[in-house]
Design a protein around this motif. Sequence first.
Motif, PDB file in Angstrom:
ATOM      1  N   PRO A   1       0.812  -1.234   0.000  1.00 10.78           N
ATOM      2  CA  PRO A   1       0.000   0.000   0.000  1.00 10.78           C
ATOM      3  C   PRO A   1       0.834   1.267   0.000  1.00 10.78           C
ATOM      4  O   PRO A   1       0.569   2.179  -0.791  1.00 10.78           O
ATOM      5  CB  PRO A   1      -0.807  -0.131   1.299  1.00 10.78           C
TER       6      PRO A   1
ATOM      7  N   MET B   1       2.482   1.766  -3.315  1.00 13.77           N
ATOM      8  CA  MET B   1       1.530   2.176  -4.337  1.00 13.77           C
ATOM      9  C   MET B   1       1.123   3.628  -4.138  1.00 13.77           C
ATOM     10  O   MET B   1       0.873   4.344  -5.109  1.00 13.77           O
ATOM     11  CB  MET B   1       0.307   1.265  -4.303  1.00 13.77           C
ATOM     12  N   ALA B   2       1.047   4.051  -2.903  1.00 18.35           N
ATOM     13  CA  ALA B   2       0.702   5.449  -2.651  1.00 18.35           C
ATOM     14  C   ALA B   2       1.750   6.378  -3.255  1.00 18.35           C
ATOM     15  O   ALA B   2       1.424   7.376  -3.906  1.00 18.35           O
ATOM     16  CB  ALA B   2       0.564   5.696  -1.154  1.00 18.35           C
TER      17      ALA B   2
ATOM     18  N   GLU C   1       1.408   6.285  -6.971  1.00 19.23           N
ATOM     19  CA  GLU C   1       0.248   7.059  -7.401  1.00 19.23           C
ATOM     20  C   GLU C   1       0.582   8.546  -7.483  1.00 19.23           C
ATOM     21  O   GLU C   1       0.275   9.220  -8.458  1.00 19.23           O
ATOM     22  CB  GLU C   1      -0.909   6.834  -6.429  1.00 19.23           C
TER      23      GLU C   1
ATOM     24  N   LEU D   1       2.885   9.204 -10.438  1.00 24.38           N
ATOM     25  CA  LEU D   1       2.152   9.127 -11.700  1.00 24.38           C
ATOM     26  C   LEU D   1       1.273  10.354 -11.880  1.00 24.38           C
ATOM     27  O   LEU D   1       1.195  10.933 -12.973  1.00 24.38           O
ATOM     28  CB  LEU D   1       1.303   7.858 -11.732  1.00 24.38           C
ATOM     29  N   ALA D   2       0.615  10.749 -10.798  1.00 25.82           N
ATOM     30  CA  ALA D   2      -0.291  11.901 -10.894  1.00 25.82           C
ATOM     31  C   ALA D   2       0.477  13.147 -11.325  1.00 25.82           C
ATOM     32  O   ALA D   2      -0.057  13.986 -12.062  1.00 25.82           O
ATOM     33  CB  ALA D   2      -0.986  12.124  -9.551  1.00 25.82           C
TER      34      ALA D   2
ATOM     35  N   MET E   1       3.710   5.710 -17.503  1.00 30.41           N
ATOM     36  CA  MET E   1       4.193   4.617 -16.673  1.00 30.41           C
ATOM     37  C   MET E   1       5.646   4.297 -16.987  1.00 30.41           C
ATOM     38  O   MET E   1       6.444   4.020 -16.079  1.00 30.41           O
ATOM     39  CB  MET E   1       3.317   3.379 -16.900  1.00 30.41           C
TER      40      MET E   1
ATOM     41  N   LEU F   1      -6.749  -3.345  -2.608  1.00 32.67           N
ATOM     42  CA  LEU F   1      -6.033  -2.071  -2.691  1.00 32.67           C
ATOM     43  C   LEU F   1      -6.760  -1.100  -3.600  1.00 32.67           C
ATOM     44  O   LEU F   1      -6.922   0.089  -3.260  1.00 32.67           O
ATOM     45  CB  LEU F   1      -4.611  -2.312  -3.220  1.00 32.67           C
TER      46      LEU F   1
ATOM     47  N   TYR G   1      -5.892   5.059  -5.488  1.00 28.15           N
ATOM     48  CA  TYR G   1      -4.904   5.039  -6.567  1.00 28.15           C
ATOM     49  C   TYR G   1      -5.560   5.260  -7.927  1.00 28.15           C
ATOM     50  O   TYR G   1      -5.488   4.393  -8.806  1.00 28.15           O
ATOM     51  CB  TYR G   1      -4.155   3.699  -6.549  1.00 28.15           C
TER      52      TYR G   1
ATOM     53  N   THR H   1      -4.915   7.237 -10.568  1.00 26.30           N
ATOM     54  CA  THR H   1      -4.074   7.280 -11.764  1.00 26.30           C
ATOM     55  C   THR H   1      -3.562   5.896 -12.100  1.00 26.30           C
ATOM     56  O   THR H   1      -3.568   5.467 -13.258  1.00 26.30           O
ATOM     57  CB  THR H   1      -2.889   8.230 -11.565  1.00 26.30           C
TER      58      THR H   1
ATOM     59  N   TYR I   1      -4.196   3.378 -15.463  1.00 24.50           N
ATOM     60  CA  TYR I   1      -3.180   2.628 -16.219  1.00 24.50           C
ATOM     61  C   TYR I   1      -3.592   1.167 -16.369  1.00 24.50           C
ATOM     62  O   TYR I   1      -3.626   0.627 -17.474  1.00 24.50           O
ATOM     63  CB  TYR I   1      -1.822   2.710 -15.523  1.00 24.50           C
TER      64      TYR I   1
END
Lengths: 244, 244
Positions: A128, A131-132, A135, A138-139, A152, B198, B204, B206, B210
């Motif tokens: 988690p 991934m945060a 994220e 990516l944003a 990506m 998740l 998440y 964005t 993807y």
Amino acid sequence: MAKKEETDDVSLWERLERPAAAPRASLTPGRIAEVATGIADREGFAAVTMRKVATELGVAPMAAYRHVNGKDELWALMIDRVSGELAPVDEISGWRETLRAYALRTREMMLRHPWLAHMPAPLFALTPHRMAAAERQLASLDGLGLDVDTMMAAFRAVNAYVHGATQSEAALRQYMQDQGWQSADETRRGLAPQMSYLMETGRYPTYRRYTHGAARKDDATWQFETGLDCVLDGVAGMVERGHA
Amino acid sequence: MAKKEETDDVSLWERLERPAAAPRASLTPGRIAEVATGIADREGFAAVTMRKVATELGVAPMAAYRHVNGKDELWALMIDRVSGELAPVDEISGWRETLRAYALRTREMMLRHPWLAHMPAPLFALTPHRMAAAERQLASLDGLGLDVDTMMAAFRAVNAYVHGATQSEAALRQYMQDQGWQSADETRRGLAPQMSYLMETGRYPTYRRYTHGAARKDDATWQFETGLDCVLDGVAGMVERGHA
DNA sequence: CCGCTGGGTATACGACGTACACATCGACGC
DNA sequence: GCGTCGATGTGTACGTCGTATACCCAGCGG
């Protein structure tokens, strides 16, 4: 396949967030991860043992298995826990500053926890906290005219660089520490037996020129940032071409 | 500290090259590395065990210790051995083609030997075959007006990217293989339990965009090369600025 | 012919991950 | 109140690992 439930059917991350599941629970995935990372920080990756974690928790060796399916899951928890140290970067700055800040923070975090360099790589995804961070990176690349694939790819390029570079840096540091070498010079002296045989073969002239004549040979931060800026320059090229 | 010689005072690499040291010697570092990498290729990293290597050599469990100081040195030998598969790139092409070719070959080599992703990183330096590859890459950057520090930084940036990117790719592949998943779709289905928890947190967006909308999601080669070209673009910038 | 040295062996120890059966205790339906 | 049940922690045990240590023996230089 219908009885060994509870640590099996419900996701590790769900278990991690579920607050103090039962009344009687003195053990939680969170506490387990906490002492495990503590051991790793103090005594190194190899010292993280199911039995040692248990004794440090004041509990029998097998107790942790009620909350964690095995050593792999323990490692995943440890990775996620230290990934939580990556404070979010405020969203005002542009993509480049954002990616750069995450890169620097990731490096610092990995150097604080050198045992990360010994982790089997597959666990490095899908936690988690990781991934945060992904994220938010990516944003920061969103809305620049890049398609999702390219976004990506850019994100992955930066992160692959950061991981590759920092892994070897952290590993070198820990190796020095294991050997009791304090300075870069001391390390060179310690490595000399290994090194001199290779160098005296005369097969590596350019490399030799570096080891003898480089000015920033020991400035790991300069090396990291130079490489990082290089990668970010490449991403900038993608961004320009991307919305052209 | 004056008796445990012979595997201790003379460098591992010297021992590796020394041809059939004694008349009676049926064991050599080379043969040991050979069967060890064979085991790793066929049965995975965890299957490489001193005892299994010994039995495969038709020899007692402790025999290998005459030639190799422990598991760490065995790993170093394995890494060096597969690094020898990196055929030299002919020197005619420019720096960019040279670095690119080494990167592609390194990726292929690491995917042929996925157990490399499990190796503790420190061993990834200072083996003869790895230094040979490094030397040739550095040499390709020589004479462009870069100082040695910058040359090395560029070299390291590319290699850090290649290692970081390929490590996670190889690790994912091996994970799929361990789980028996054949295709990317099958993998998504297998990962769904972990993933859906998740994703349903809604944290998440964005990333979700993807996973739902990407076209090249499963094209690992495209992803690798896109990132690689990005890093090489960055190096090109350094080269231009370097001799300006 | 003797003794030394260096390759291979035998035995053994302590630590590891974890399967499995068991004990214990809180909560809840009655 | 009370029995039952599921979740939590325990005890024991097995097989495997890395490797220290002591040994054996072939061949060779004297």
